[in-house]
Design a protein around this motif. Structure first.
Motif, mmCIF file in Angstrom:
data_model
loop_
_atom_site.group_PDB
_atom_site.id
_atom_site.type_symbol
_atom_site.label_atom_id
_atom_site.label_comp_id
_atom_site.label_asym_id
_atom_site.label_seq_id
_atom_site.Cartn_x
_atom_site.Cartn_y
_atom_site.Cartn_z
ATOM 1 N N ILE A 181 49.619 50.675 14.168
ATOM 2 C CA ILE A 181 49.909 51.972 14.033
ATOM 3 C C ILE A 181 49.016 52.741 12.760
ATOM 4 O O ILE A 181 49.648 52.212 11.747
ATOM 5 C CB ILE A 181 51.084 52.306 13.937
ATOM 6 N N ILE A 182 48.259 53.547 13.051
ATOM 7 C CA ILE A 182 47.476 54.328 11.872
ATOM 8 C C ILE A 182 48.293 55.313 11.281
ATOM 9 O O ILE A 182 48.490 55.400 10.023
ATOM 10 C CB ILE A 182 46.150 54.812 12.416
ATOM 11 N N PHE A 183 48.949 56.254 12.149
ATOM 12 C CA PHE A 183 49.853 57.135 11.889
ATOM 13 C C PHE A 183 50.469 57.735 13.027
ATOM 14 O O PHE A 183 50.095 57.531 14.162
ATOM 15 C CB PHE A 183 49.095 58.237 11.172
ATOM 16 N N VAL A 184 51.656 58.400 12.669
ATOM 17 C CA VAL A 184 52.470 59.133 13.762
ATOM 18 C C VAL A 184 52.470 60.630 13.182
ATOM 19 O O VAL A 184 52.807 60.847 12.268
ATOM 20 C CB VAL A 184 53.807 58.448 13.786
ATOM 21 N N LYS A 185 52.574 61.292 14.451
ATOM 22 C CA LYS A 185 52.570 62.776 14.033
ATOM 23 C C LYS A 185 53.710 63.380 14.995
ATOM 24 O O LYS A 185 53.864 63.011 16.035
ATOM 25 C CB LYS A 185 51.403 63.455 14.647
ATOM 26 N N LEU A 219 55.939 66.610 16.448
ATOM 27 C CA LEU A 219 56.128 67.865 16.922
ATOM 28 C C LEU A 219 57.325 68.264 17.679
ATOM 29 O O LEU A 219 57.532 67.953 18.956
ATOM 30 C CB LEU A 219 54.979 68.415 18.055
ATOM 31 N N ASN A 220 58.438 69.026 16.922
ATOM 32 C CA ASN A 220 59.713 69.065 17.587
ATOM 33 C C ASN A 220 60.296 67.816 18.077
ATOM 34 O O ASN A 220 60.466 66.909 17.240
ATOM 35 C CB ASN A 220 59.697 70.143 18.771
ATOM 36 N N ASN A 221 60.485 67.702 19.254
ATOM 37 C CA ASN A 221 61.070 66.347 19.700
ATOM 38 C C ASN A 221 60.261 65.305 20.417
ATOM 39 O O ASN A 221 60.618 64.294 21.019
ATOM 40 C CB ASN A 221 62.228 66.610 20.999
ATOM 41 N N TYR A 222 58.842 65.815 20.127
ATOM 42 C CA TYR A 222 57.847 64.660 20.793
ATOM 43 C C TYR A 222 57.155 64.265 19.421
ATOM 44 O O TYR A 222 56.976 64.683 18.430
ATOM 45 C CB TYR A 222 56.873 65.534 21.516
ATOM 46 N N ILE A 223 56.724 63.073 19.640
ATOM 47 C CA ILE A 223 55.837 62.227 18.742
ATOM 48 C C ILE A 223 54.410 61.781 19.496
ATOM 49 O O ILE A 223 54.571 61.695 20.518
ATOM 50 C CB ILE A 223 56.357 61.173 17.891
ATOM 51 N N THR A 224 53.378 61.632 18.581
ATOM 52 C CA THR A 224 52.136 60.933 19.087
ATOM 53 C C THR A 224 51.980 59.727 18.263
ATOM 54 O O THR A 224 51.965 59.999 16.821
ATOM 55 C CB THR A 224 51.032 62.070 19.006
ATOM 56 N N ILE A 225 51.770 58.773 18.556
ATOM 57 C CA ILE A 225 51.499 57.448 17.632
ATOM 58 C C ILE A 225 50.100 57.170 18.221
ATOM 59 O O ILE A 225 49.609 56.963 19.165
ATOM 60 C CB ILE A 225 52.426 56.271 18.410
ATOM 61 N N HIS A 226 49.326 56.943 16.921
ATOM 62 C CA HIS A 226 47.866 56.696 16.960
ATOM 63 C C HIS A 226 47.533 55.356 16.604
ATOM 64 O O HIS A 226 47.991 54.960 15.252
ATOM 65 C CB HIS A 226 47.278 57.758 16.027
ATOM 66 N N THR A 227 46.901 54.691 17.444
ATOM 67 C CA THR A 227 46.248 53.230 16.961
ATOM 68 C C THR A 227 44.995 53.357 17.118
ATOM 69 O O THR A 227 44.509 54.535 17.445
ATOM 70 C CB THR A 227 46.883 52.425 17.824
ATOM 71 N N HIS A 228 44.016 52.166 17.021
ATOM 72 C CA HIS A 228 42.897 52.250 16.883
ATOM 73 C C HIS A 228 42.280 52.404 18.501
ATOM 74 O O HIS A 228 41.244 52.966 18.414
ATOM 75 C CB HIS A 228 42.311 50.828 16.503
ATOM 76 N N SER A 229 43.081 52.152 19.134
ATOM 77 C CA SER A 229 42.604 51.928 20.693
ATOM 78 C C SER A 229 42.994 53.216 21.665
ATOM 79 O O SER A 229 42.551 53.305 22.560
ATOM 80 C CB SER A 229 42.870 50.552 21.297
ATOM 81 N N GLU A 230 44.478 53.602 21.297
ATOM 82 C CA GLU A 230 45.056 54.676 21.972
ATOM 83 C C GLU A 230 45.873 55.576 21.394
ATOM 84 O O GLU A 230 46.204 55.342 20.024
ATOM 85 C CB GLU A 230 45.842 54.098 23.118
ATOM 86 N N THR A 231 46.033 56.757 21.938
ATOM 87 C CA THR A 231 47.442 57.923 21.361
ATOM 88 C C THR A 231 48.269 57.578 22.434
ATOM 89 O O THR A 231 48.236 57.989 23.458
ATOM 90 C CB THR A 231 46.409 58.953 21.075
ATOM 91 N N ILE A 232 49.605 57.522 21.952
ATOM 92 C CA ILE A 232 50.748 57.360 22.818
ATOM 93 C C ILE A 232 51.668 58.653 22.571
ATOM 94 O O ILE A 232 51.940 58.737 21.365
ATOM 95 C CB ILE A 232 51.288 56.047 22.495
ATOM 96 N N VAL A 233 51.987 59.300 23.517
ATOM 97 C CA VAL A 233 53.024 60.607 23.452
ATOM 98 C C VAL A 233 54.379 60.063 24.155
ATOM 99 O O VAL A 233 54.361 59.620 25.199
ATOM 100 C CB VAL A 233 52.582 61.614 24.534
ATOM 101 N N THR A 234 55.401 60.459 23.214
ATOM 102 C CA THR A 234 56.633 60.028 23.690
ATOM 103 C C THR A 234 57.679 60.953 23.045
ATOM 104 O O THR A 234 57.305 61.687 22.296
ATOM 105 C CB THR A 234 57.053 58.585 23.231
#
Length: 235
Positions: free
Chosen positions: A153-157, A159-174
């Protein structure tokens, strides 16, 4: 285990003399840091929602927004110790899983016992987090889950009730709040740099006046979090 852990405290009471007493007690405990002593519950909500508080000493009888209403708004975001002159609120408080209930007038000895309960709870949580190597996060489709290594996990952003998790290989929205995922991440490896960002400390390349380079990403660094970020990295 981080033996230099500092717990950030907020005192909320509509009587200024009451906040003064608890503030003095906090300053006598080496691992407690007083962030704010307030008489306005709405101002206190802002502090708690920004994720800069670990423990709130909360009065119950307050005009405008009482302590029970405050717990309904913020009870999942940090720990609470109730401070009140009215013993009849004790059971209501424990419905919100508060750490302890202090009946006024509060002695330093009784205050210290309550703080020790808080320390033990935090120690239990910290031990559990330190053994984690990954987290399980629900994906953006029904019955879809991600197993994510913490080191990836590089960083997490947020936005209201959602987050995006950024890794080296993918971005996950939850569908999750930033404060919610922060509870799942060990503090020795992750920290907030801005009200909308959590970063993996091992991925920091540079720190500037108001931003960081984390991996290949430019991440904002707000004044509220700057000191804490620098101290956590022992710079």
């Amino acid at each position: 285990m981080n033996n230099n852990q500092k717990y950030r405290c907020l005192v909320l009471d509509d009587q200024a003399y009451a906040t003064d007493i608890i503030s003095l007690y906090i300053k006598r405990e080496s691992d407690l840091t007083l962030v704010a002593a307030l008489t306005d519950p709405f101002e206190a909500v802002n502090y708690v929602n920004e994720g800069v508080i670990d423990l709130v000493f909360l009065d119950i009888e307050m005009p405008g927004l009482d302590g029970i209403q405050f717990l309904r708004l913020c009870g999942e975001r940090c720990r609470f110790i109730l401070t009140t002159a009215y013993s009849e609120y004790a059971l209501q408080g424990f419905d919100f899983n508060v750490v302890d209930y202090l009946l006024k007038p509060i002695s330093f000895e009784r205050f210290s016992r309550a703080v020790n309960k808080f320390r033990q709870l935090q120690l239990t949580v910290s031990c559990a987090l330190e053994t984690k190597t990954y987290i399980i996060i629900k994906g953006d489709a029904k019955h879809k889950y991600y197993r994510i290594r913490l080191l990836d996990i590089i960083f997490v952003k947020g936005l209201n009730n959602y987050i995006t998790i950024h890794t080296h290989s993918e971005t996950i929205v939850t569908y999750m709040t930033l404060k919610g995922i922060l509870k799942e991440l060990p503090s020795q490896e992750f920290c907030m740099t801005h009200r909308s960002y959590i970063i993996g400390k091992s991925h920091i390349k540079t720190i500037d006046d108001n931003h960081l380079i984390v991996g290949d990403h430019l991440i904002p660094l707000s004044k509220r979090y700057k000191k804490e970020v620098i101290e956590s990295l022992k710079i």
